[in-house]
Design an enzyme around this catalytic site. Sequence first.
Site, mmCIF file in Angstrom:
data_model
loop_
_atom_site.group_PDB
_atom_site.id
_atom_site.type_symbol
_atom_site.label_atom_id
_atom_site.label_comp_id
_atom_site.label_asym_id
_atom_site.label_seq_id
_atom_site.Cartn_x
_atom_site.Cartn_y
_atom_site.Cartn_z
ATOM 1 N N SER A 96 0.838 -1.208 0.000
ATOM 2 C CA SER A 96 0.000 0.000 0.000
ATOM 3 C C SER A 96 0.874 1.260 0.000
ATOM 4 O O SER A 96 0.424 2.324 -0.398
ATOM 5 C CB SER A 96 -0.904 -0.010 1.227
ATOM 6 O OG SER A 96 -0.108 0.008 2.407
ATOM 7 N N GLU A 125 3.504 6.272 7.731
ATOM 8 C CA GLU A 125 3.362 6.955 6.436
ATOM 9 C C GLU A 125 3.382 8.476 6.600
ATOM 10 O O GLU A 125 3.593 9.205 5.643
ATOM 11 C CB GLU A 125 2.069 6.510 5.729
ATOM 12 C CG GLU A 125 2.113 5.078 5.199
ATOM 13 C CD GLU A 125 2.908 4.924 3.893
ATOM 14 O OE1 GLU A 125 3.158 5.929 3.204
ATOM 15 O OE2 GLU A 125 3.286 3.774 3.582
#
Length: 285
Positions: free
Chosen positions: A21, A160
């Site tokens: 992802s 992230e």
Amino acid sequence: MLRRFDSRGVKQAAPIGLFDSGVGGLTVLRELYRQLPHESVIYFGDTARLPYGDRSPAQILQYVREILTWMEQQGTKMVIMACNTSSALALETVRSEFSLPILGLILPGARAAVQQGRRIGVIATPATAASRAYSRAILEIDAATQVWEVGCPEFVPLIESDRLADPYTAAIAQSYLEPLIEQQIDTLIYGCTHYPYLAPILRQLLPPSVKLVDPAVSVIAAAAQALDLLVLKGVRSPVPTRFCVSGSPHTFSQLAAPWLGCTPVVEQVMPSHWVAQSTALEAVE
Ligand code: DGL
């Protein structure tokens, strides 16, 4: 089980596809560079749609099908799912739908863990933990082993957004590890490819005797064996890794740089039908 693969017309120099992802799969890429230095790689990070760990099984399956279709179009000779969530929820289904070899992290990770201990903790995304894929794989190998899986919804968004040094990250890590430490685990599996970035924090919180297992090591060893078996192993100098994302190339490049030791050139690839299909799926759920 690895299916027979017709290697006619597929060059050994073709790239291996790796996807996640986001930046998590770079922990698998790092291991690939170490164990398979003659392989070229196409890396895809589905950053427009992360985190996968909060998605439904149907959404994850759709994303994986789209990525594999794209990987096939890029001429990859093998795809490694550098994502536990995709491996847990989609691997078995897509293996019978695509003709290229596809490897996932769960079984290699489970095998590595049972060689290390008997009281095994797994930290993973909520989707992976809910699937119980690691528990099933471990207990199938050794029914006498005990397994505890903990879903850690905040880890991927924190990583992230580059918040490893934020004290909040250590505090939330402590709360996720507490139930596992109470169970006196002797082994902990990184059940998400983002989590090795947390190694310094986790190491400080865990008793020193707890062994950490990174499934990346064993999935790349399995990939090396499969390439040998299929006579697909790269033998020459690889071309530079092609980095592709569905979201912002700049954000990915900045976040990846410290882990890669250089600032990568990143392309944005997001066929428009992916977005349309994702929106339609979200609407029915
Ligand atoms: N790094 C992936 C995994 O191993 C996905 C994390 C996420 O997007 O939630 O599961």
